[in-house]
Write a protein that holds these residues in place. Structure first.
Motif, PDB file in Angstrom:
ATOM      1  N   ARG A  46       0.858  -1.246  -0.076  1.00 30.45           N
ATOM      2  CA  ARG A  46      -0.090  -0.009  -0.131  1.00 30.45           C
ATOM      3  C   ARG A  46       0.874   1.281   0.096  1.00 30.45           C
ATOM      4  O   ARG A  46       0.507   2.158   0.835  1.00 30.45           O
ATOM      5  CB  ARG A  46      -1.013  -0.117   1.238  1.00 30.45           C
ATOM      6  CG  ARG A  46      -1.956  -1.088   1.471  1.00 30.45           C
ATOM      7  CD  ARG A  46      -1.917  -2.172   0.319  1.00 30.45           C
ATOM      8  NE  ARG A  46      -3.069  -3.122   0.838  1.00 30.45           N
ATOM      9  CZ  ARG A  46      -3.210  -4.233   0.202  1.00 30.45           C
ATOM     10  NH1 ARG A  46      -2.485  -4.439  -0.961  1.00 30.45           N
ATOM     11  NH2 ARG A  46      -4.103  -5.106   0.367  1.00 30.45           N
ATOM     12  N   PHE A  48       1.858   4.406  -1.802  1.00 27.88           N
ATOM     13  CA  PHE A  48       1.291   5.374  -2.547  1.00 27.88           C
ATOM     14  C   PHE A  48       2.427   6.040  -3.147  1.00 27.88           C
ATOM     15  O   PHE A  48       2.379   6.769  -4.077  1.00 27.88           O
ATOM     16  CB  PHE A  48       0.276   5.973  -2.266  1.00 27.88           C
ATOM     17  CG  PHE A  48      -1.070   5.416  -2.044  1.00 27.88           C
ATOM     18  CD1 PHE A  48      -2.016   5.340  -2.886  1.00 27.88           C
ATOM     19  CD2 PHE A  48      -1.419   4.544  -0.852  1.00 27.88           C
ATOM     20  CE1 PHE A  48      -3.174   4.717  -2.874  1.00 27.88           C
ATOM     21  CE2 PHE A  48      -2.688   4.144  -0.609  1.00 27.88           C
ATOM     22  CZ  PHE A  48      -3.614   4.059  -1.877  1.00 27.88           C
ATOM     23  N   ILE A  51       3.983   4.969  -6.477  1.00 26.06           N
ATOM     24  CA  ILE A  51       3.049   5.228  -7.359  1.00 26.06           C
ATOM     25  C   ILE A  51       3.173   6.479  -8.154  1.00 26.06           C
ATOM     26  O   ILE A  51       3.418   6.753  -8.904  1.00 26.06           O
ATOM     27  CB  ILE A  51       1.541   4.911  -7.228  1.00 26.06           C
ATOM     28  CG1 ILE A  51       1.404   3.224  -7.190  1.00 26.06           C
ATOM     29  CG2 ILE A  51       0.578   5.117  -8.377  1.00 26.06           C
ATOM     30  CD1 ILE A  51       0.040   2.883  -6.606  1.00 26.06           C
ATOM     31  N   LYS A  52       3.426   7.525  -7.064  1.00 25.16           N
ATOM     32  CA  LYS A  52       3.328   8.879  -7.265  1.00 25.16           C
ATOM     33  C   LYS A  52       4.737   9.240  -8.060  1.00 25.16           C
ATOM     34  O   LYS A  52       4.797   9.950  -9.026  1.00 25.16           O
ATOM     35  CB  LYS A  52       3.114   9.734  -6.089  1.00 25.16           C
ATOM     36  CG  LYS A  52       1.923   9.891  -5.494  1.00 25.16           C
ATOM     37  CD  LYS A  52       1.824  10.585  -4.152  1.00 25.16           C
ATOM     38  CE  LYS A  52       0.424  10.491  -3.557  1.00 25.16           C
ATOM     39  NZ  LYS A  52       0.385  11.321  -2.378  1.00 25.16           N
ATOM     40  N   SER A  60      -1.127   9.158 -12.021  1.00 25.74           N
ATOM     41  CA  SER A  60      -0.840   8.844 -10.597  1.00 25.74           C
ATOM     42  C   SER A  60      -1.983   9.000  -9.570  1.00 25.74           C
ATOM     43  O   SER A  60      -2.385   8.260  -8.882  1.00 25.74           O
ATOM     44  CB  SER A  60       0.557   9.339 -10.051  1.00 25.74           C
ATOM     45  OG  SER A  60       0.247  10.801  -9.865  1.00 25.74           O
ATOM     46  N   GLN A  61      -2.723  10.150  -9.874  1.00 27.44           N
ATOM     47  CA  GLN A  61      -3.842  10.328  -8.903  1.00 27.44           C
ATOM     48  C   GLN A  61      -4.875   9.354  -9.274  1.00 27.44           C
ATOM     49  O   GLN A  61      -5.630   9.030  -8.541  1.00 27.44           O
ATOM     50  CB  GLN A  61      -4.216  11.774  -9.400  1.00 27.44           C
ATOM     51  CG  GLN A  61      -3.405  12.933  -8.942  1.00 27.44           C
ATOM     52  CD  GLN A  61      -3.680  14.217  -9.406  1.00 27.44           C
ATOM     53  OE1 GLN A  61      -4.705  14.306  -9.990  1.00 27.44           O
ATOM     54  NE2 GLN A  61      -2.858  15.361  -9.163  1.00 27.44           N
ATOM     55  N   SER A  64      -4.172   5.853  -7.863  1.00 26.96           N
ATOM     56  CA  SER A  64      -4.220   5.857  -6.431  1.00 26.96           C
ATOM     57  C   SER A  64      -5.671   5.806  -6.022  1.00 26.96           C
ATOM     58  O   SER A  64      -6.215   5.410  -5.137  1.00 26.96           O
ATOM     59  CB  SER A  64      -3.566   7.193  -5.905  1.00 26.96           C
ATOM     60  OG  SER A  64      -2.280   7.289  -6.331  1.00 26.96           O
ATOM     61  N   SER A  68      -7.355   2.617  -4.070  1.00 27.43           N
ATOM     62  CA  SER A  68      -7.890   2.937  -2.753  1.00 27.43           C
ATOM     63  C   SER A  68      -9.288   2.049  -2.810  1.00 27.43           C
ATOM     64  O   SER A  68      -9.573   1.554  -1.696  1.00 27.43           O
ATOM     65  CB  SER A  68      -8.260   4.315  -2.481  1.00 27.43           C
ATOM     66  OG  SER A  68      -6.918   5.112  -2.342  1.00 27.43           O
TER      67      SER A  68
END
Length: 241
Positions: A46, A48, A51-52, A60-61, A64, A68
């Motif tokens: 998990r 994040f 990923i960003k 990425s947004q 994410s 989630s």
């Protein structure tokens, strides 16, 4: 005899079985084994931040947000990733498997999703990612229902093709219910599937592919005395095979 009234007027939200399809996702310039391992570990951990750092801002947004949703619905979900040989210039392919389970009202629901991830690598960032050959099931029958899914991975534009979801064991006096429907990416959040009796022991449908290349998505449900199975399958619509 099974009481079909239990399923009367049931609508099944589609978001749960399709949220793995996020468009325009995106990977970096030198794809190495450690990157794949780090990606797998970041999803399972998990993380994040990974990923960003490795996806473009917009992607990425979006990822994410979708990630989630998966964690929220299946907190213990696990990801497995391996690299496939790509015959497409400047493209890489990852084969991804997601599995998980959760308990709802005392019932254990099992998630299994498999798909290929086709992408380019631009300026050290994951870019132009496309989900291919996605097949996802969520079921609470402990795999006691003997079922076969015969849905193609790709078909020609404008061609007719078959979709068959078959219960392999004789039903005798058991009544099942189910339904299937097509939809487009990002159009499924408000949709429902309304169940109907299935006298033929499954879902058998002849349909026609769209006239333009793209992706067609089918989602459906089978309701059986032993449990419920929801499924989603993507089909590539292509100009030539």
């Amino acid at each position: 005899m099974f009481n079909l009234n239990l399923f009367k007027n049931i609508g099944v939200p589609l978001y749960l079985i399709i949220y793995l399809i996020f468009p325009n996702s995106a990977i970096t310039q030198n794809l190495k084994v450690d990157f794949i391992s780090n990606l797998e570990n970041s999803l399972n951990g998990r993380d994040f931040d990974f990923i960003k750092k490795n996806f473009r801002n917009d992607d990425s947004q979006n990822i994410s947000r979708q990630f989630s949703k998966i964690i929220n619905d299946f907190p213990e979900s696990r990801w497995k990733i391996k690299r496939l040989k790509s015959n497409i210039p400047n493209k890489e392919i990852l084969r991804i498997k997601v599995s998980g389970e959760k308990i709802v009202n005392g019932e254990i629901y099992i998630l299994e999703s498999n798909f290929d991830y086709l992408f380019s690598m631009v300026n050290g960032k994951i870019d132009e990612g496309i989900i291919k050959n996605l097949f996802t099931t969520i079921r609470n029958d402990n795999k006691e229902i003997d079922i076969s899914f015969k849905i193609p991975d790709r078909v020609l534009t404008g061609s007719k093709y078959d979709i068959d979801v078959i219960l392999n064991k004789p039903l005798e006096e058991v009544i099942i219910a189910g339904a299937i429907k097509p939809h487009q990416i990002n159009s499924f959040f408000e949709q429902e599937i309304l169940l109907e009796p299935l006298a033929s022991g499954g879902i058998y449908k002849i349909t026609r592919a769209p006239s333009k290349p793209g992706v067609q998505i089918w989602s459906g449900i089978i309701a059986h005395p032993k449990g419920i199975i929801t499924f989603t399958k993507t089909i590539d619509i292509v100009d030539e095979i």
